[in-house]
Design a protein around this motif. Structure first.
Motif, PDB file in Angstrom:
ATOM      1  N   LEU A 144       1.684  30.956   5.276  1.00 25.80           N
ATOM      2  CA  LEU A 144       2.299  31.016   6.576  1.00 25.80           C
ATOM      3  C   LEU A 144       1.834  32.513   7.270  1.00 25.80           C
ATOM      4  O   LEU A 144       2.042  32.521   8.477  1.00 25.80           O
ATOM      5  N   ILE A 148       0.510  32.841  11.039  1.00 25.28           N
ATOM      6  CA  ILE A 148       1.147  33.358  11.778  1.00 25.28           C
ATOM      7  C   ILE A 148       0.033  34.524  12.549  1.00 25.28           C
ATOM      8  O   ILE A 148       0.158  34.643  13.742  1.00 25.28           O
ATOM      9  N   ALA A 149      -0.877  34.884  11.872  1.00 25.44           N
ATOM     10  CA  ALA A 149      -1.977  35.768  12.151  1.00 25.44           C
ATOM     11  C   ALA A 149      -2.642  34.831  13.436  1.00 25.44           C
ATOM     12  O   ALA A 149      -2.809  35.515  14.653  1.00 25.44           O
ATOM     13  N   ALA A 152      -0.622  34.566  16.393  1.00 24.32           N
ATOM     14  CA  ALA A 152      -0.564  35.811  17.083  1.00 24.32           C
ATOM     15  C   ALA A 152      -1.711  35.930  18.160  1.00 24.32           C
ATOM     16  O   ALA A 152      -1.643  36.477  19.261  1.00 24.32           O
ATOM     17  N   ALA A 232       6.635  22.934  10.545  1.00 20.79           N
ATOM     18  CA  ALA A 232       8.128  22.817  10.528  1.00 20.79           C
ATOM     19  C   ALA A 232       8.656  24.265  10.199  1.00 20.79           C
ATOM     20  O   ALA A 232       9.332  24.845  11.160  1.00 20.79           O
ATOM     21  N   ALA A 233       7.757  25.072   9.460  1.00 17.41           N
ATOM     22  CA  ALA A 233       8.167  26.538   9.172  1.00 17.41           C
ATOM     23  C   ALA A 233       8.027  27.324  10.438  1.00 17.41           C
ATOM     24  O   ALA A 233       8.854  28.152  10.903  1.00 17.41           O
ATOM     25  N   PHE A 236      10.358  26.486  13.026  1.00 15.16           N
ATOM     26  CA  PHE A 236      11.748  27.112  12.857  1.00 15.16           C
ATOM     27  C   PHE A 236      11.592  28.552  13.106  1.00 15.16           C
ATOM     28  O   PHE A 236      12.638  29.204  13.700  1.00 15.16           O
ATOM     29  N   LEU A 237      10.483  29.247  13.009  1.00 17.68           N
ATOM     30  CA  LEU A 237      10.496  30.592  13.353  1.00 17.68           C
ATOM     31  C   LEU A 237      10.222  30.776  14.930  1.00 17.68           C
ATOM     32  O   LEU A 237      10.062  32.000  15.497  1.00 17.68           O
ATOM     33  N   GLY A 238      10.117  29.681  15.484  1.00 16.34           N
ATOM     34  CA  GLY A 238       9.858  29.969  17.148  1.00 16.34           C
ATOM     35  C   GLY A 238       8.578  30.202  17.421  1.00 16.34           C
ATOM     36  O   GLY A 238       8.288  30.466  18.545  1.00 16.34           O
ATOM     37  N   LEU A 239       7.461  29.996  16.391  1.00 20.79           N
ATOM     38  CA  LEU A 239       6.021  30.136  16.688  1.00 20.79           C
ATOM     39  C   LEU A 239       5.303  28.768  17.070  1.00 20.79           C
ATOM     40  O   LEU A 239       4.171  28.737  17.448  1.00 20.79           O
ATOM     41  N   GLY A 249      11.071  21.218  12.707  1.00 17.19           N
ATOM     42  CA  GLY A 249      11.523  22.563  12.233  1.00 17.19           C
ATOM     43  C   GLY A 249      11.889  23.398  13.403  1.00 17.19           C
ATOM     44  O   GLY A 249      12.868  23.923  13.395  1.00 17.19           O
ATOM     45  N   LEU A 252      15.842  22.907  13.850  1.00 20.51           N
ATOM     46  CA  LEU A 252      16.630  23.605  12.808  1.00 20.51           C
ATOM     47  C   LEU A 252      16.619  25.253  13.250  1.00 20.51           C
ATOM     48  O   LEU A 252      17.742  25.846  12.763  1.00 20.51           O
ATOM     49  N   LEU A 256      21.610  27.532  12.703  1.00 22.65           N
ATOM     50  CA  LEU A 256      22.187  28.376  11.948  1.00 22.65           C
ATOM     51  C   LEU A 256      23.503  28.734  12.462  1.00 22.65           C
ATOM     52  O   LEU A 256      24.496  28.906  11.750  1.00 22.65           O
TER      53      LEU A 256
ATOM     54  N   PHE B 146      13.541  26.995   4.304  1.00 27.54           N
ATOM     55  CA  PHE B 146      14.353  27.421   5.362  1.00 27.54           C
ATOM     56  C   PHE B 146      15.662  26.523   5.565  1.00 27.54           C
ATOM     57  O   PHE B 146      16.527  26.941   6.019  1.00 27.54           O
ATOM     58  N   THR B 273       5.098  34.092   1.466  1.00 26.23           N
ATOM     59  CA  THR B 273       5.487  33.099   2.544  1.00 26.23           C
ATOM     60  C   THR B 273       6.795  32.909   2.625  1.00 26.23           C
ATOM     61  O   THR B 273       7.561  32.628   3.501  1.00 26.23           O
ATOM     62  N   ILE B 307      -0.118  42.302   8.011  1.00 24.60           N
ATOM     63  CA  ILE B 307      -1.198  41.316   7.402  1.00 24.60           C
ATOM     64  C   ILE B 307      -2.240  42.204   6.276  1.00 24.60           C
ATOM     65  O   ILE B 307      -2.267  41.605   5.202  1.00 24.60           O
TER      66      ILE B 307
END
Lengths: 297, 336
Positions: A144, A148-149, A152, A232-233, A236-239, A249, A252, A256, B146, B273, B307
């Motif tokens: 993950l 994410i990198a 980014a 989905a992850a 979920f994180l908005g990325l 994702g 979801l 919360l 999650f 992760t 990272i």
């Protein structure tokens, strides 16, 4: 079609029939296969099957509970979310997105992985060293985090999430391919083909590659499940997929705040993710067992 | 043994260099330009741009910049957060114990449940118990954690009201945190109920984070155990008249543990992760939550440093596991 029974014990069944024979003995795997087929069916015909649009907002019936609960209506079988969108329809359209993400990222990763794995296995030397060290670096980053990198760098979004997931999965295919190539290269049929004058390209794609497909098929099937999970992850994180896209994702992501008031907003998207991931994992495990000659006794 | 250690450590060095290259180039690959990314300022005047560019060393050739970057890293300078203006390494070190505490508890949970479950499944092969353990662990393995965390909150915090929803300890407690590990700090403070409060805050995140490692460990233990139970020495031990229990728990388990150790090492990546997701949901002040917030704030020095540090942890732990593996299994260090 109506061929007479093959004479004599030497006639082997076709590989596909044999595969199905071993595969169908595993009930979990068959369940996985049918769930996957159902998902593909839903994804293909989402526009006809889904009772409502995925993004239309029925503001009067926001947060309507599922049909079987007090206050629920037949109109919205699994209820509606905070802005009155039908959850069932969003889930069905979400199946299309999840499978699309899986298909694109697995294909990208698989094809690049095959090429890099073939190069590493055939050329050895510094090419192999460079490719494999690069893969080591990618494996050193938690999946993950690597995704994410990449996000980014590329910016959040559905398409970029697919690239990110493809990058994350790449080392697995490269390593698998290289290992299979090195095993195959020591076999006689490759030597025979080489003596017969086959060039490197022909050896790579025509002689060796078809004999490496079994582990690749298994890995690709399991890759679908990790692609769906990672997408989905990220959502979920908005990325990943951005609103109002009905990605499971991202459905979801805002759940919360409804955890006290509307359990259905939280429960169903996650259940959809779990069932799909489980189906691909069951199918992948079944395929591995069916394709692994060691287990056929 | 020394040659084996030297070889393994030597193989890690190119990976380390690669990771620094990756972290370095991250800043240059993001859209926009590196001066904006590293300073967090937008729409600056050309003079200001020149000044910052010089200050950050971005007006020099790329190769010089890279060597400067590595030089700074070696001096513990990982840059400054755009948001807080604190050093990235210092922030990381402050938050890291929270993540370690969570991850260790999750791993302990996974081992405590996963090892016995896998052993039982192997011993009672093809029984209802075996199928249940395998079914549950495949489900756990496929779980979007999650969502699992949300379900746990829904059941234990909202419906039953047993556990708190977020944080590491009740805000009523206020004591110094010399170690950063809440359980230890709470114990050292000697305040009534502090340890219990910390434990109650820890339990749900640990379950959520431990689920996937638990599933993996149970599956791995089962298959390693099945493999070992077929060996001759197990039959010999039985023939000597040892009880089935002592054969399984002493002779078989010790040998089955070797592949399980490797798998535990590989869980570090899974735990990191998972920490990103779990910490975000439970507002757990660790490095996972820190990184996600940094991405959303475009705090690139933090992303870069986070990272780099996470990858370093994974590499070091895997190296340690490899070396341990060489100690446990002499065949490995002599063959490779």
């Amino acid at each position: 079609m109506n061929r007479p029974a093959a004479p004599g014990p030497q006639a082997a069944p076709s590989p596909l029939v044999e595969l199905w024979h071993y595969f169908s003995r595993n009930r979990g795997a068959v369940f996985g296969l049918f769930t996957v087929l159902l998902l593909f069916f839903l994804a293909l015909f989402a526009d006809w099957i889904a009772p409502h649009s995925a993004i239309e907002q029925y503001r009067q019936s926001a947060l309507a509970p599922p049909a079987w609960q007090d206050g629920g209506s037949r109109q919205f079988l699994l209820g509606t979310d905070a802005v009155g969108r039908d959850i069932l329809s969003r889930l069905i359209h979400g199946a299309r997105l999840s499978l699309f993400i899986g298909l694109v990222s697995v294909s990208l990763s698989l094809s690049l992985g095959i090429v890099l794995g073939l190069l590493a296995g055939f050329l050895r030397g510094w090419v192999e060293f460079a490719i494999m060290r690069l893969m080591d670096i990618m494996l050193a980053l938690p999946s993950l985090l690597l995704a994410i990198a990449v996000v980014a760098i590329l910016g959040p979004g559905l398409i970029n999430a697919m690239y990110a997931i493809a990058v994350v999965m790449l080392p697995h295919y490269v390593r698998l391919m290289r290992a299979s190539v090195i095993t195959e290269l020591s076999k006689d049929y490759v030597a025979a083909s080489r003596i017969a004058g086959a060039g490197t390209l022909r050896l790579m794609f025509d002689t060796v590659l078809p004999n490496c497909t079994a582990p690749l098929i298994v890995q690709a099937t399991l890759g679908f499940s990790s692609a769906i999970l990672d997408a989905a992850a990220l959502g979920f994180l908005g990325l990943g997929a951005q609103p109002p896209t009905p990605e499971w994702g991202s459905m979801l992501a805002s759940a919360l705040e409804f955890i006290m008031s509307a359990w259905w907003v939280v429960t169903f998207p996650g259940l959809a993710i779990l069932i799909s991931v489980l189906a691909f994992n069951l199918m992948g495990d079944g395929l591995r067992d069916a394709l692994d000659p060691k287990l056929k006794s | 043994m020394l040659a084996y250690v030297a070889k393994r450590v030597g193989m890690v060095i190119p990976t380390f260099i690669g990771i620094t290259l990756l972290a370095f180039s991250l800043i240059h690959m993001i859209p926009g330009n590196a001066v904006e990314a590293l300073s967090g300022e937008r729409g600056m005047s050309p003079e200001r741009y020149q000044q910052l560019s010089h200050q950050l060393g971005l007006d020099r050739p790329l190769r010089t910049q890279y060597f400067d970057y590595v030089g700074h890293l070696l001096h513990g300078d990982f840059g400054r957060s755009i948001n807080t203006h604190d050093g990235v390494l210092q922030e990381f070190l402050t938050l890291f114990p929270a993540t370690v505490e969570l991850a260790l508890c999750a791993l302990a949970l996974a081992l405590l449940l996963g090892l016995p479950a896998g052993m039982l499944a192997a011993v009672k092969r093809n029984s209802v118990l075996d199928y249940s353990v395998m079914g549950v662990s495949l489900t756990g393995y496929s779980m979007p954690i999650f969502w699992w965390a949300l379900l746990l909150i829904q059941l234990f915090s909202v419906t039953l009201g047993w556990t708190p929803v977020s944080g590491r300890i009740d805000i009523a407690f206020d004591f110094p945190a010399p170690t950063g590990f809440m359980l230890i700090d709470a114990w050292m403070s000697g305040e009534d109920g502090a340890v219990a409060s910390a434990l109650w805050h820890l339990i749900l995140p640990a379950i959520a984070l431990g689920t996937i490692p638990l599933a993996v460990i149970a599956r791995m233990t089962r298959s390693a155990m099945l493999e070992v139970l077929r060996e001759d020495y197990v039959r010999t031990a039985r023939a000597k008249g040892l009880s089935w229990f002592s054969v399984v728990c002493v002779h078989a388990l010790r040998n089955a543990l070797i592949p399980v150790i490797t798998v535990i090492g590989l869980q570090v990546g899974t735990l990191l992760t998972g920490a990103i997701l779990t910490e975000t949901i439970f507002s757990w002040p660790g490095i996972g939550k820190w990184l996600v917030e940094a991405i959303h704030r475009r705090d690139y020095p933090v992303v870069q440093g986070g990272i780099l540090m996470s990858a370093t942890i994974v590499i070091v732990v895997n190296l340690a596991v490899d070396l341990l593996y060489g100690v446990v299994n002499p065949r490995i260090r002599h063959n490779s």
